[in-house]
Design an enzyme around this catalytic site. Structure first.
Site, PDB file in Angstrom:
ATOM      1  N   ILE A  70      23.588 -39.607   9.344  1.00  0.00           N
ATOM      2  CA  ILE A  70      23.998 -40.216   8.089  1.00  0.00           C
ATOM      3  C   ILE A  70      22.839 -40.087   7.104  1.00  0.00           C
ATOM      4  CG2 ILE A  70      24.974 -42.265   6.996  1.00  0.00           C
ATOM      5  CD1 ILE A  70      26.571 -41.052   9.409  1.00  0.00           C
ATOM      6  N   GLY A 304      33.394 -44.061   4.193  1.00  0.00           N
ATOM      7  CA  GLY A 304      32.248 -43.169   4.250  1.00  0.00           C
ATOM      8  C   GLY A 304      31.428 -43.455   5.495  1.00  0.00           C
ATOM      9  N   GLU A 305      30.112 -43.229   5.408  1.00  0.00           N
ATOM     10  CA  GLU A 305      29.201 -43.488   6.529  1.00  0.00           C
ATOM     11  C   GLU A 305      29.466 -42.579   7.731  1.00  0.00           C
ATOM     12  OE1 GLU A 305      29.333 -47.547   7.841  1.00  0.00           O
ATOM     13  OE2 GLU A 305      29.096 -48.361   5.823  1.00  0.00           O
ATOM     14  N   GLY A 306      30.336 -41.592   7.601  1.00  0.00           N
ATOM     15  CA  GLY A 306      30.715 -40.809   8.773  1.00  0.00           C
ATOM     16  C   GLY A 306      31.724 -41.509   9.654  1.00  0.00           C
TER      17      GLY A 306
END
Length: 338
Positions: A70, A304-306
């Site tokens: 990240i 988000g954030e993976g």
């Protein structure tokens, strides 16, 4: 050695994209035909196993060494009031990642991913791209190289994610510059701005596109002028992963936007990538269609954030388990198809 010392290094990497091992992929497809199930009955799980076999160069792929990285960066364009949260939240969320308290921490653990956090000069936001380039050449190369440095050749799979207040605006600008369309085609609510915030984002993207309209339309220049450090780092990680033949799982709109400037010139860059999911950010589905990527999941996620990519890894693990652990017709003593 990973990294891009010069723009020429980056351009050379894009011109020399590696390819999967056709023999390993064919062997994996042949194994699928021998497993105790009707041909094609596991749908995309079969395709995932064959895809991974080609890039890992072995007929029975594994996920023993899978990593999520990240990247975090701050954006000067937030001065225009384009986010529902202040820029300080980027650093605060990085602290949360490092303390283990974020969604990606929980999801990466569940997916068996080694989680790494790469914060990129959070005390030095990019410049306001409505009036100048977001980064200097040296800053852009440093971000590309930071992304490349996060990739090791022995990885079985790489997940890329991001954190950066204001980055959905940068992502929209990159997509509009790369693939055309109006700013409103690409701008969405991001972290949850109201209609007024969306209008401000549209104006900012329009101003950014106008400011750089006469700039060279190369992947590097688009990334440098309109991107953020975390977006550029994702691009660097993806290109390095391609050099090392490490398959990549993409997350949402911002993660995928890192590919937009490259894919506009080199569409084949997506060949080693899996779209983990389709987020609710309006531009994401449009971008996936242009990239020719079909997402594994559509769970109405937009964090988000993976996070979406991490959830998709659980599906990928299922594909590998079925491919590796099922018996063949011969092993099970079951009559196969005539």
């Amino acid at each position: 050695m990973s990294g891009f010392a010069t723009v020429a290094d980056f351009d050379a990497a894009l011109r020399d994209l590696t390819t999967p091992d056709a023999g390993a992929a064919a062997a994996a497809r042949a194994r699928q035909a021998e497993l105790t199930k009707p041909a094609g009955s596991l749908g995309r799980l079969e395709d995932i196993a064959v895809f991974l076999a080609g890039w890992q160069r072995r007929a029975r792929p594994t996920l023993g060494n899978a990593r999520a990285v990240i990247f975090a960066g701050n954006h000067g364009v937030t001065v225009h009031g384009i986010s529902a949260f202040p820029a300080a939240v980027t650093a605060q969320m990085v602290q949360n990642f490092e303390a283990g308290g974020a969604a990606i921490n929980a999801l990466a653990s569940a997916a068996g991913l080694d989680l790494r956090i790469v914060a990129l000069d959070l005390d030095l936001p990019t410049a306001d791209f409505t009036i100048q380039s977001a980064m200097t050449e040296a800053e852009c190369l440093a971000a590309l190289s930071a992304g490349a440095a996060a990739v090791d050749g022995d990885l079985d799979l790489l997940v890329v994610g991001e954190m950066g207040i204001g980055n959905s605006t940068a992502a929209a600008a990159l997509c509009a510059r790369s693939f055309g369309g109006s700013a409103s085609d690409w701008v969405g609510p991001g972290t949850g701005v109201d209609q007024g915030g969306i209008e401000r984002k549209i104006t900012v993207v329009e101003q950014g596109i106008a400011c750089h309209a006469d700039a060279p339309a190369t992947p590097f220049e688009k990334l440098r002028r309109l991107g953020g450090r975390e977006i550029v780092a994702i691009a660097g990680a993806i290109v390095e992963a391609r050099r090392l033949r490490v398959p990549v799982v993409l997350d949402g709109f911002i993660s995928c936007s890192a590919l937009a400037p490259i894919a506009a010139a080199y569409p084949g860059i997506v060949a080693h990538c899996i779209a983990g999911h389709r987020s609710t950010e309006p531009g994401h589905g449009r971008l996936l269609d242009i990239l020719g990527l079909s997402p594994l999941l559509a769970l109405d996620m937009r964090l988000g954030e993976g996070s979406g990519a991490a959830v998709a890894v659980m599906v990928i693990r299922s594909a590998i388990a079925a491919h590796d652990k099922m018996a063949t017709f011969a092993e099970a003593g079951v009559s196969g198809s005539p």
